[in-house]
Design a protein around this motif. Structure first.
Motif, mmCIF file in Angstrom:
data_model
loop_
_atom_site.group_PDB
_atom_site.id
_atom_site.type_symbol
_atom_site.label_atom_id
_atom_site.label_comp_id
_atom_site.label_asym_id
_atom_site.label_seq_id
_atom_site.Cartn_x
_atom_site.Cartn_y
_atom_site.Cartn_z
ATOM 1 N N ALA A 197 0.812 -1.215 0.000
ATOM 2 C CA ALA A 197 0.000 0.000 0.000
ATOM 3 C C ALA A 197 0.845 1.264 0.000
ATOM 4 N N SER A 198 1.876 1.308 0.853
ATOM 5 C CA SER A 198 2.660 2.551 1.001
ATOM 6 C C SER A 198 4.146 2.370 0.754
ATOM 7 N N VAL A 199 4.603 1.172 0.478
ATOM 8 C CA VAL A 199 6.021 0.934 0.192
ATOM 9 C C VAL A 199 6.139 -0.031 -0.978
ATOM 10 N N SER A 200 7.308 -0.017 -1.610
ATOM 11 C CA SER A 200 7.585 -0.926 -2.721
ATOM 12 C C SER A 200 9.046 -1.336 -2.683
ATOM 13 N N ARG A 201 9.321 -2.514 -3.247
ATOM 14 C CA ARG A 201 10.711 -2.965 -3.350
ATOM 15 C C ARG A 201 11.168 -2.846 -4.793
ATOM 16 N N VAL A 202 12.350 -2.262 -4.969
ATOM 17 C CA VAL A 202 12.913 -2.033 -6.297
ATOM 18 C C VAL A 202 14.120 -2.936 -6.490
ATOM 19 N N GLN A 203 14.068 -3.779 -7.497
ATOM 20 C CA GLN A 203 15.206 -4.633 -7.848
ATOM 21 C C GLN A 203 16.209 -3.803 -8.638
ATOM 22 N N LEU A 204 17.436 -3.740 -8.147
ATOM 23 C CA LEU A 204 18.470 -2.958 -8.816
ATOM 24 C C LEU A 204 19.022 -3.725 -10.015
ATOM 25 N N ILE A 205 19.620 -2.982 -10.938
ATOM 26 C CA ILE A 205 20.238 -3.645 -12.092
ATOM 27 C C ILE A 205 21.480 -4.418 -11.681
ATOM 28 N N THR A 206 21.945 -4.233 -10.445
ATOM 29 C CA THR A 206 23.089 -4.987 -9.932
ATOM 30 C C THR A 206 22.687 -6.333 -9.352
ATOM 31 N N ASP A 207 21.392 -6.628 -9.342
ATOM 32 C CA ASP A 207 20.910 -7.918 -8.853
ATOM 33 C C ASP A 207 21.185 -8.999 -9.894
ATOM 34 N N PRO A 208 21.723 -10.161 -9.483
ATOM 35 C CA PRO A 208 22.018 -11.217 -10.462
ATOM 36 C C PRO A 208 20.790 -11.728 -11.208
ATOM 37 N N GLU A 209 19.591 -11.515 -10.652
ATOM 38 C CA GLU A 209 18.372 -11.965 -11.317
ATOM 39 C C GLU A 209 17.838 -10.950 -12.327
ATOM 40 N N ALA A 210 18.435 -9.751 -12.357
ATOM 41 C CA ALA A 210 17.948 -8.699 -13.246
ATOM 42 C C ALA A 210 18.551 -8.861 -14.643
ATOM 43 N N ALA A 211 17.802 -8.414 -15.645
ATOM 44 C CA ALA A 211 18.275 -8.422 -17.039
ATOM 45 C C ALA A 211 17.635 -7.250 -17.765
ATOM 46 N N VAL A 212 18.446 -6.518 -18.523
ATOM 47 C CA VAL A 212 17.966 -5.328 -19.227
ATOM 48 C C VAL A 212 18.478 -5.366 -20.657
ATOM 49 N N ASN A 213 17.598 -5.171 -21.616
ATOM 50 C CA ASN A 213 18.019 -5.048 -23.013
ATOM 51 C C ASN A 213 18.648 -3.675 -23.217
ATOM 52 N N VAL A 214 19.861 -3.653 -23.742
ATOM 53 C CA VAL A 214 20.600 -2.399 -23.861
ATOM 54 C C VAL A 214 21.145 -2.224 -25.268
ATOM 55 N N LEU A 215 21.599 -0.981 -25.502
ATOM 56 C CA LEU A 215 22.190 -0.608 -26.782
ATOM 57 C C LEU A 215 23.450 0.185 -26.524
ATOM 58 N N LEU A 216 24.549 -0.167 -27.178
ATOM 59 C CA LEU A 216 25.786 0.598 -27.071
ATOM 60 C C LEU A 216 25.698 1.767 -28.047
ATOM 61 N N GLN A 217 25.857 2.974 -27.528
ATOM 62 C CA GLN A 217 25.514 4.174 -28.292
ATOM 63 C C GLN A 217 26.333 4.334 -29.572
ATOM 64 N N ASP A 218 27.631 4.157 -29.516
ATOM 65 C CA ASP A 218 28.482 4.420 -30.679
ATOM 66 C C ASP A 218 28.480 3.272 -31.683
ATOM 67 N N SER A 219 28.668 2.058 -31.196
ATOM 68 C CA SER A 219 28.749 0.906 -32.088
ATOM 69 C C SER A 219 27.378 0.399 -32.513
ATOM 70 N N ARG A 220 26.306 0.855 -31.820
ATOM 71 C CA ARG A 220 24.925 0.450 -32.105
ATOM 72 C C ARG A 220 24.722 -1.036 -31.906
ATOM 73 N N ALA A 221 25.504 -1.631 -31.026
ATOM 74 C CA ALA A 221 25.386 -3.059 -30.762
ATOM 75 C C ALA A 221 24.304 -3.304 -29.710
ATOM 76 N N ASP A 222 23.493 -4.332 -29.963
ATOM 77 C CA ASP A 222 22.504 -4.754 -28.974
ATOM 78 C C ASP A 222 23.135 -5.757 -28.022
ATOM 79 N N GLY A 223 22.598 -5.829 -26.824
ATOM 80 C CA GLY A 223 23.081 -6.785 -25.851
ATOM 81 C C GLY A 223 22.123 -6.865 -24.677
ATOM 82 N N VAL A 224 22.473 -7.718 -23.731
ATOM 83 C CA VAL A 224 21.666 -7.892 -22.519
ATOM 84 C C VAL A 224 22.545 -7.616 -21.312
ATOM 85 N N LEU A 225 22.094 -6.691 -20.492
ATOM 86 C CA LEU A 225 22.825 -6.328 -19.282
ATOM 87 C C LEU A 225 22.497 -7.316 -18.174
#
Length: 250
Positions: free
Chosen positions: A135-163
């Motif tokens: 109701a009044s609080v939430s838990r935020v999983q950080l990108i440093t968590d081993p269970e986290a995964a983020v689709n990313v893009l390298l700005q200069d090389s335009r390469a796709d990858g998974v963080l």
């Protein structure tokens, strides 16, 4: 006038006696009144110390207000630079102490419209996403968590990858094609693929590249853009436009 020498001679010892008595009287008077003066000084000193402590607390409170104002101003500038999304500011009120979890607790929840899966950012970049809501609080999983995964893009090389994050704390981008030349200090952004995060949110910068000829993909180790130890206020992205699907895509 004839008696003046005689008067002077007679008054000389009287003056000496009077001086001796006056000095002794002053000493006795100081001795009797000094305890009262000491008590007065001690009381005044205690009052001054209390006043100094109160002023110090005011200074600390003002410094905290200034720091919070600066953070909120930076977050506001970030929100204004991305008007297509909607945001909700929240204070960071705790963090998980488990070595297997990398998450923080924020002081907002379902009562304010927070839902599971919403991205969380600061003015510097991506923090993570909401994984538990009350109701009044939430838990935020950080990108440093081993269970986290983020689709990313390298700005200069335009390469796709998974963080992904490793148990030892290392953060890296996997699944980068061997044919792409990745450079150090290259900026890593969210790609928006999968719809979990808005695109173009800074994630970090490349610090080193791991490339082996016998492997299909190369890896890039990155330094996160956000200092997770210094977070005080974050922005929950409550709504954002989906990334467009490339022409000719599935």
């Amino acid at each position: 006038g004839y008696t003046q020498p005689v008067e002077s001679l007679a008054l000389r010892p009287v003056a000496g006696i009077q001086t001796w008595i006056a000095l002794r009287f002053a000493a006795i008077r100081d001795l009797l009144t000094s305890p009262r003066d000491v008590n007065t000084l001690l009381q005044r000193n205690a009052e001054l110390e209390a006043e100094v402590a109160r002023l110090q607390q005011q200074v600390i409170a003002l410094q905290e207000q200034v720091a919070e104002t600066e953070i909120l101003a930076a977050l506001l500038d970030y929100a204004r630079s991305r008007p297509e999304s909607r945001y909700l500011a929240a204070n960071v009120i705790g963090e998980d102490t488990s070595p297997f979890l990398r998450s923080v607790w924020i002081a907002t929840g379902s009562d304010a419209g927070v839902a599971r899966g919403m991205p969380v950012v600061t003015e510097r970049g991506l923090v993570g996403r909401v994984v538990e809501v009350y109701a009044s609080v939430s838990r935020v999983q950080l990108i440093t968590d081993p269970e986290a995964a983020v689709n990313v893009l390298l700005q200069d090389s335009r390469a796709d990858g998974v963080l992904t994050a490793q148990p030892n704390g290392e953060i890296r981008v996997d699944l980068i094609s061997q044919e792409i030349e990745v450079s150090n200090d290259e900026l890593v952004l969210t790609s928006g693929l999968g719809g979990g995060y808005p695109s173009d949110i800074p994630v970090g910068r490349v610090t080193s590249i791991r490339r082996r000829d016998y492997e299909i993909f190369q890896q890039a180790v990155i330094q996160p853009a956000v200092d997770f130890e210094q977070m005080q206020i974050v922005l929950v992205i409550t709504a954002f436009p989906s990334a467009p699907i490339p022409i000719g895509g599935p």
